[in-house]
Write an enzyme that holds these catalytic residues in place. Structure first.
Site, PDB file in Angstrom:
ATOM      1  N   PRO A   2      32.002  10.056   0.867  1.00 50.63           N
ATOM      2  CA  PRO A   2      31.520  10.389   2.207  1.00 50.63           C
ATOM      3  C   PRO A   2      30.095   9.871   2.429  1.00 50.63           C
ATOM      4  O   PRO A   2      29.246   9.981   1.551  1.00 50.63           O
ATOM      5  CB  PRO A   2      31.566  11.923   2.214  1.00 50.63           C
ATOM      6  CG  PRO A   2      32.607  12.272   1.209  1.00 50.63           C
ATOM      7  CD  PRO A   2      32.470  11.244   0.132  1.00 50.63           C
ATOM      8  N   GLU A   3      29.860   9.304   3.586  1.00 52.36           N
ATOM      9  CA  GLU A   3      28.539   8.769   3.893  1.00 52.36           C
ATOM     10  C   GLU A   3      27.815   9.722   4.830  1.00 52.36           C
ATOM     11  O   GLU A   3      28.336  10.765   5.219  1.00 52.36           O
ATOM     12  CB  GLU A   3      28.687   7.371   4.474  1.00 52.36           C
ATOM     13  CG  GLU A   3      29.654   6.519   3.659  1.00 52.36           C
ATOM     14  CD  GLU A   3      29.242   5.076   3.471  1.00 52.36           C
ATOM     15  OE1 GLU A   3      28.138   4.695   3.892  1.00 52.36           O
ATOM     16  OE2 GLU A   3      30.035   4.327   2.872  1.00 52.36           O
ATOM     17  N   LYS A  51      23.378  13.281   1.990  1.00 52.33           N
ATOM     18  CA  LYS A  51      24.758  13.636   1.665  1.00 52.33           C
ATOM     19  C   LYS A  51      24.884  15.083   1.204  1.00 52.33           C
ATOM     20  O   LYS A  51      25.914  15.479   0.666  1.00 52.33           O
ATOM     21  CB  LYS A  51      25.300  12.678   0.610  1.00 52.33           C
ATOM     22  CG  LYS A  51      25.305  11.227   1.078  1.00 52.33           C
ATOM     23  CD  LYS A  51      25.893  10.309   0.034  1.00 52.33           C
ATOM     24  CE  LYS A  51      25.863   8.864   0.516  1.00 52.33           C
ATOM     25  NZ  LYS A  51      26.488   7.945  -0.455  1.00 52.33           N
ATOM     26  N   ARG A 250      30.448   1.424  -7.771  1.00 53.20           N
ATOM     27  CA  ARG A 250      29.635   0.600  -6.880  1.00 53.20           C
ATOM     28  C   ARG A 250      30.509  -0.511  -6.305  1.00 53.20           C
ATOM     29  O   ARG A 250      30.461  -1.650  -6.730  1.00 53.20           O
ATOM     30  CB  ARG A 250      28.435   0.024  -7.629  1.00 53.20           C
ATOM     31  CG  ARG A 250      27.516   1.064  -8.234  1.00 53.20           C
ATOM     32  CD  ARG A 250      26.944   1.987  -7.180  1.00 53.20           C
ATOM     33  NE  ARG A 250      25.823   2.760  -7.684  1.00 53.20           N
ATOM     34  CZ  ARG A 250      25.223   3.730  -7.011  1.00 53.20           C
ATOM     35  NH1 ARG A 250      25.659   4.049  -5.808  1.00 53.20           N
ATOM     36  NH2 ARG A 250      24.202   4.382  -7.521  1.00 53.20           N
TER      37      ARG A 250
END
Length: 263
Positions: A2-3, A51, A250
């Protein structure tokens, strides 16, 4: 993962469901809070910092508290009406339940769950850089923090929440594509960091208030991103196949022509 916009939206869901109401019960399914009871506490509000989610509570005669949680890769909060079936996730993933007379909020697969004095919030989030969706957003400060480590790749610098809070893999990839920057370019070789962080902020802010994330302006399925999630598909600008690298969560997508390698 989630961003920042997803976390901001989640905070708004909790705000609408709980703010101003007195908790009638709570259930913590994490060892450190297993015996905690919050009945009688009033939900003062719900906020986000990068976040991190912050549910703030008050009670007459008591020190205000904050229920902190982090969604990480797969956490989520859902709000239900009393008696409504909890359909968000499997029951074994439930970590927190808080109830009021009109709503039940259920936290699934939450991380870093803590109940602390509200005055101590900085202990958990004080290390974060300027929040892309917060009143403290300051592009100059974000650039200053990023520039302090000139040898780090720009992709890593954008993901480092100590530099600026709220960017994840999606907005990292899309920002770098739109700026024409190869993800592994050292920070020192990026020409306009201010323009980059300002663009990132605009992309995140443009999706605040909705769950469908788009960087292209289109909400139609399959058209919402330029490079993210589009491995081997043609670049929307030049037609070159989009490439993907995946290392320790990543995930990076880029167009090798629009974002040429720099050495």
């Amino acid at each position: 993962m989630p961003e920042g916009d997803t976390v901001w939206n989640t905070a708004r869901v909790l705000e609408r469901a709980l703010a101003g109401d007195v908790l009638t019960g709570s259930d913590f399914r994490v060892p450190q809070l297993a015996t905690t009871r919050l009945a009688g506490w009033t939900v003062a509000g719900s906020g986000s910092r990068g976040k991190h989610l912050l549910l703030r509570l008050t009670k007459t005669g008591e020190t205000p508290r904050t229920l902190h949680s982090h969604l990480r890769m797969d956490g989520a909060w859902r709000a239900y009406a009393p008696g409504e079936r909890w359909s968000g996730r499997p029951a074994h993933l439930i970590r927190v339940v808080v109830r009021t007379a009109r709503s039940v909020a259920v936290g699934y697969h939450l991380h870093e769950v803590a109940l602390i004095p509200t005055a101590d919030e900085e202990r958990l989030v004080g290390h974060l850089g300027p929040d892309l969706l917060g009143p403290d957003w300051d592009p100059a400060e974000a650039v200053r923090r990023i520039s302090a480590r000139p040898d780090v790749t720009v992709a890593e610098a954008l993901l480092d929440q100590r530099n600026l809070a709220g960017i994840g893999n999606l907005y990292k990839a899309e920002t770098l594509f739109l700026r024409g920057v190869w993800p592994w370019t050292p920070v020192a070789k990026v020409g306009d960091l201010t323009g980059m962080v300002e663009l990132a902020q605009k992309l995140v802010a443009s999706n605040r208030g909705r769950w469908t994330q788009t960087t292209t302006g289109s909400l139609r399925r399959g058209t919402t991103s330029y490079v993210y999630g589009r491995r081997a598909q043609p670049c929307r600008r030049c037609g070159t196949a989009i490439e993907k690298a995946d290392t320790d969560e990543r995930i990076t997508y880029w167009c090798p022509r629009c974002q040429p390698r720099t050495d």
